[in-house]
Design an enzyme around this catalytic site. Structure first.
Site, short mmCIF file in Angstrom:
data_model
loop_
_atom_site.label_atom_id
_atom_site.label_comp_id
_atom_site.label_asym_id
_atom_site.label_seq_id
_atom_site.Cartn_x
_atom_site.Cartn_y
_atom_site.Cartn_z
CG HIS A 18 0.38 -2.88 -1.30
ND1 HIS A 18 0.93 -3.01 -2.55
CD2 HIS A 18 1.37 -2.38 -0.50
CE1 HIS A 18 2.19 -2.61 -2.51
NE2 HIS A 18 2.48 -2.21 -1.28
CG LEU A 21 2.34 -6.89 8.48
CD1 LEU A 21 1.86 -8.31 8.72
CD2 LEU A 21 1.76 -5.95 9.54
NE ARG A 22 8.77 -1.47 6.74
CZ ARG A 22 8.72 -1.12 5.47
NH1 ARG A 22 8.80 -2.04 4.51
NH2 ARG A 22 8.59 0.14 5.13
CG ASN A 46 9.29 -4.42 0.83
OD1 ASN A 46 8.42 -4.85 1.59
ND2 ASN A 46 9.49 -3.14 0.64
CG LEU A 224 9.22 6.09 -4.10
CD1 LEU A 224 10.55 5.39 -4.15
CD2 LEU A 224 9.10 7.12 -5.24
CG ASP A 252 2.49 1.22 -0.23
OD1 ASP A 252 3.18 0.24 0.12
OD2 ASP A 252 2.96 2.19 -0.85
CG HIS A 256 10.49 3.63 6.31
ND1 HIS A 256 11.47 2.77 5.89
CD2 HIS A 256 9.58 3.68 5.31
CE1 HIS A 256 11.17 2.32 4.67
NE2 HIS A 256 10.02 2.85 4.30
CB ALA A 268 9.95 5.94 -0.45
C1 NCD Z 1 7.45 0.82 0.56
C2 NCD Z 1 8.32 0.36 1.72
O1 NCD Z 1 8.75 1.21 2.51
O2 NCD Z 1 8.55 -0.85 1.86
N1 NCD Z 1 7.59 2.24 0.41
C3 NCD Z 1 6.74 3.08 -0.24
O3 NCD Z 1 7.08 4.26 -0.37
N2 NCD Z 1 5.59 2.67 -0.70
C4 NCD Z 1 7.82 0.08 -0.67
C5 NCD Z 1 6.80 0.23 -1.78
O4 NCD Z 1 5.69 -0.27 -1.69
O5 NCD Z 1 7.12 0.89 -2.78
ZN ZN Z 2 4.20 -1.11 -0.91
#
Ligand code: NCD
Ligand code: ZN
Length: 349
Positions: A18, A21-22, A46, A224, A252, A256, A268
């Site tokens: 999970h 990578l943006r 996403n 999150l 995850d 950012h 998040a």
């Molecule tokens: C993730 C994100 O920034 O794309 N943020 C996070 O807090 N985990 C999105 C996600 O996996 O919920």
């Molecule tokens: Zn995620």
């Protein structure tokens, strides 16, 4: 009596099940951290706009591969972003591509860039049925989205109200409950039917919700689903080190820009790719279960996805190093997990 400490060990090269990578400059800034450590990663869809079709995913995959450091054999495993309008035929296109390994369910409004997500899972039952037939994995962000639901209860509510019924309606669907955060989620996965597993992040294994408010508000610990209690954390650690193949590694890691995290409404996401396997090694060592890292990090995920285990190895050495305060991130900068502090293990080059 003193227990002898391991000073170095070899590990089957791990995979990250999970990862965010943006794209563009941001992707180029973070990709080398992951490709140095992991053989493969499940890449989250996403982006803005989201990766909703096979065509978009293959183009994104191409951008990732052409940004890899020279000689890297890293393989991005692509996913598609489910919306209310995803067509069942997209499942067939995705499977036939051979490059797409799952579909991500973001409840609309649950997290970063989830605005286009699914408003009611009943709307995608036909897609889920096609996924069961195609043996495509459903990756789930497991939180309800009603603003009135306490943020610490959203995962538990989602499991009861959405996930448990969904898993029953689609008994053959392979499901990964992503980034679990509670003892309740651990118990749910342990008791679930075959074909249901969970990933666990380093931050949920290392930190509890006190870390959000240690001496003041700590935006770089906000992700999150949000960090939970110390009892939840203990349950996650117990599951991760238990050798139960239904729990495996998914960082995850979610970069950012610093300016978006350190803001009146900070977003998040915790960035951990710079030290991901090293941080997990700390968790397993603290639990006295370093030997269980191999299954969790390098075997159970591949087995669940029906992919071969990696054959290469990496070496981790006990060699404490100080994490930089920031890393470059396009025109901005990125504050990594443990910024300015020490990580106990180092990966040998
Ligand atoms: C993730 C994100 O920034 O794309 N943020 C996070 O807090 N985990 C999105 C996600 O996996 O919920
Ligand atoms: Zn995620």
């Amino acid at each position: 009596m003193s227990i002898p400490q391991t000073s170095a060990f070899k590990l089957r090269r791990p995979d990250d099940w999970h990862l965010h990578l943006r794209d563009g400059e941001s992707m180029r800034a973070v990709l080398p951290f992951t490709s140095a450590r992991f053989a493969r990663a499940i890449v989250m869809p996403n982006l803005q706009p989201p990766v909703t079709t096979t065509e978009l995913a293959l183009a994104y995959r191409g951008r990732i591969c052409s940004s890899l450091p020279r000689g890297s054999a890293f393989e991005p495993l692509m996913t598609l972003y489910l919306t209310d309008r995803t067509a069942p035929a997209e499942v067939d296109r995705a499977r036939d591509s051979g490059r797409i390994f799952g579909f991500k369910l973001y409840p609309a409004g649950a997290t970063t860039h989830s605005e286009s997500g699914v408003t009611d899972v009943r709307r995608i039952d036909a897609v889920l049925e096609r996924m069961s037939e195609a043996r495509m994995v459903l990756q789930v962000h497991g939180e309800v989205t009603e603003a009135a639901t306490d943020i610490f209860d959203r995962e538990a509510r989602f499991i009861d109200q959405v996930l448990a019924p969904l898993a029953q309606r689609h008994p053959r669907l392979r499901i990964v409950l992503e980034h679990i955060t509670t003892a309740g989620a651990v118990n749910f996965v342990r008791a679930a039917r075959p074909g249901l597993a969970a990933t666990i992040t380093p931050q949920h294994l290392l930190l509890d919700r006190n870390a959000l408010f240690a001496g003041g508000i700590r935006p770089h610990h906000f992700c999150l689903p949000v960090l939970k209690t110390s009892a939840d954390r203990a349950a996650l650690v117990a599951a991760a080190v238990s050798g139960d193949a239904r729990f495996f590694l998914g960082t995850d890691s979610a970069p950012h820009p610093r300016s978006a995290k350190e803001a009146a409404c900070g977003c998040a996401g915790v960035f951990s790719a710079h030290a991901a396997i090293e941080l997990y090694a700390e968790v397993f060592e603290a639990a006295g279960r370093l030997e269980a890292l191999r299954g969790f990090a390098s075997e159970f995920g591949a087995d669940f996805y029906g992919l071969p285990r990696n054959t290469e190895e990496i070496t981790l050495r006990r060699e404490p190093w100080r994490v930089p305060e920031t890393y470059p991130f396009g025109p901005d900068e990125l504050v990594p997990l443990r910024a300015g502090e020490t990580v106990a293990w180092r990966m040998a080059a």
